[in-house]
Scaffold this motif. Structure first.
Motif: not given
Length: 75
Positions: A30-31, A64-67, A55-57
């Motif tokens: 999905l991402y 988002n943190k990695i980005t 788990l999805k959240d």
């Protein structure tokens, strides 16, 4: 990006380990993770009791943190 998924041996039976890996894979489709980066996800024993939506959240939050970290690195 290349993504590796692993589960710890004491997670449970092979069926249970494969199930969590399949759940994580289905969420990852999905991402769009950052191209050119290698990512390794490890399913810990406590992830057994986590509901799919939670788990999805959590995976989305980590993405988002990695980005954000990569954007700060590139500045």
């Amino acid at each position: 990006s290349r993504i590796g998924i692993s589960s710890v041996k004491n997670y449970g039976t092979a069926v249970e380990r494969n199930k969590i890996v399949r759940r994580i894979k289905s969420i990852l489709y999905l991402y769009n993770f950052i191209p050119g980066k290698d990512i390794v996800l490890v399913a810990k024993k406590k992830s057994k009791s986590v509901e799919y939506q939670n788990l999805k959240d959590e995976i989305k939050d980590q993405e988002n943190k990695i980005t954000e970290d990569i954007e700060l690195e590139n500045q």
